[in-house]
Design an enzyme around this catalytic site. Sequence first.
Site, PDB file in Angstrom:
ATOM      1  N   TYR A   1     -24.358  -0.437 -32.875  1.00 52.45           N
ATOM      2  CA  TYR A   1     -25.247   0.698 -33.099  1.00 52.45           C
ATOM      3  C   TYR A   1     -25.081   1.148 -34.546  1.00 52.45           C
ATOM      4  O   TYR A   1     -23.947   1.293 -35.031  1.00 52.45           O
ATOM      5  CB  TYR A   1     -24.879   1.854 -32.166  1.00 52.45           C
TER       6      TYR A   1
ATOM      7  N   GLU B   1     -32.763   4.528 -36.988  1.00 58.41           N
ATOM      8  CA  GLU B   1     -31.773   4.076 -36.001  1.00 58.41           C
ATOM      9  C   GLU B   1     -32.009   2.628 -35.604  1.00 58.41           C
ATOM     10  O   GLU B   1     -33.136   2.249 -35.285  1.00 58.41           O
ATOM     11  CB  GLU B   1     -31.862   4.963 -34.756  1.00 58.41           C
TER      12      GLU B   1
END
Length: 416
Positions: free
Chosen positions: A139, A227
């Site tokens: 992530y 993101e």
Amino acid sequence: MKLHEYQARDLLDQNGVAVTKGRVATTPAEARKIAEELGGKVVVKAQIHAGGRGKGRLVEESETAAMYEKLTTDPANNAGQVKGERVGGVRLADTADEAEAAAQAILGKHLVSIQTGPEGKLVKTVLVAEQAEIEKEYYLSVTVEGGIASHLFIASSEGGTEIEEVAATNPDAIARIQVNPSAGWMPYVGRTVAQRLGLSGDQADQCAKLAEGLYRTAVNTDASLVEINPLALLGDGRVAAVDAKLSIDDNALYRHKDLAELRDKDEEAPLEIMAQDLGVPNFIKLDGNIGCIVNGAGLAMATMDTIKLAGGEPANFLDIGTVNDPQRVVNALKVILEDPNVEAILINIFGGMARVDIIAEGVIEAHRQMDIRVPMVMRLVGTNLAEGEKLLDESGIEVIRCRDLGEAADQVVSAA
Ligand code: GDP
Ligand code: MN
């Protein structure tokens, strides 16, 4: 303003971030063609402004609320479905035939995920991308962190769809790396990101370069969030973005005419679009039945809290700002009254630079222009209060007036 994944991927690519290749299709036949060009093995992904697509479900419009209930109440219904049984909005296809079938199953349906809300989202477009052979998922995101007045990288080696769970159960596994805005980009930041993700050698170099690209994307687009989840280490040794999410700060859109054109109004709440078109700033649609008009964002938040404390549910957030024009009050009421759920309205004004008499004029004008049938509670204090009250008295319109916010909240909840 949110972007679609495919739009975010283009921007990332332009700023030097490695992304898996792909293009969008609006018909199954187009999806097949793209899959053929990419060699057959692809992933077909619903393009909507919400995440959790892989674990979502595709249903008809009439079934969205029931499906949302199922996904949010029983975690067993929300298990990963990308690789096994193919039911979600992200599907692996090994041939062009399978890609066409996947697009056929996704397009025109409503995708419901834990992030879409009970209405789900109609899928009009799919992204057909090269199928990544994923060795490991990470992530990585960049956000603007107001508290430290900096960009902040958030990185975790526990990537994939469960990042929220990692944050809740193992917060130490999430690294936070600040970028000093007066120094701008410094290569050590990229190296730190790679190191915190546990990458070394060539992969660390790729990751550091990708992190720089991510930062440049955030700065160049005035993004509040970029993101990548997952960032993936691929079987062929590449480190690349497999998913992308990008939100642009609305207040910066005036200097990005090209980005403003990427807006997909179909993905936004119709009342919010109406509010923008009518020049009513800072309106957010909510699910309750009490419409609110408030001056000041903090006061608007406090007003919603107080309504909840009184046992009610706000229908919207609305910070009307410093009002110097009665028409803005009329327009705010127009937007609120367009919402069929609204059963009462609370107007909470703390007049500082905003003048109470102008608000009163607007409310009176709104009653002149519209047939307002829901009860209205006004709590007014501050600049030109006496003038405002006089106008309201003389107008003969029916409003319940309160001096105190607690009392106003009680009144509006019982009126609703
Ligand atoms: P999201 O569910 O909306 O976040 O959509 P993603 O694009 O992140 O897809 C969900 C999950 O599907 C990812 O976390 C991956 O595990 C998997 N996935 C997505 N694309 C690919 C791909 O190209 N290859 C493989 N093997 N898995 C993928
Ligand atoms: Mn994702």
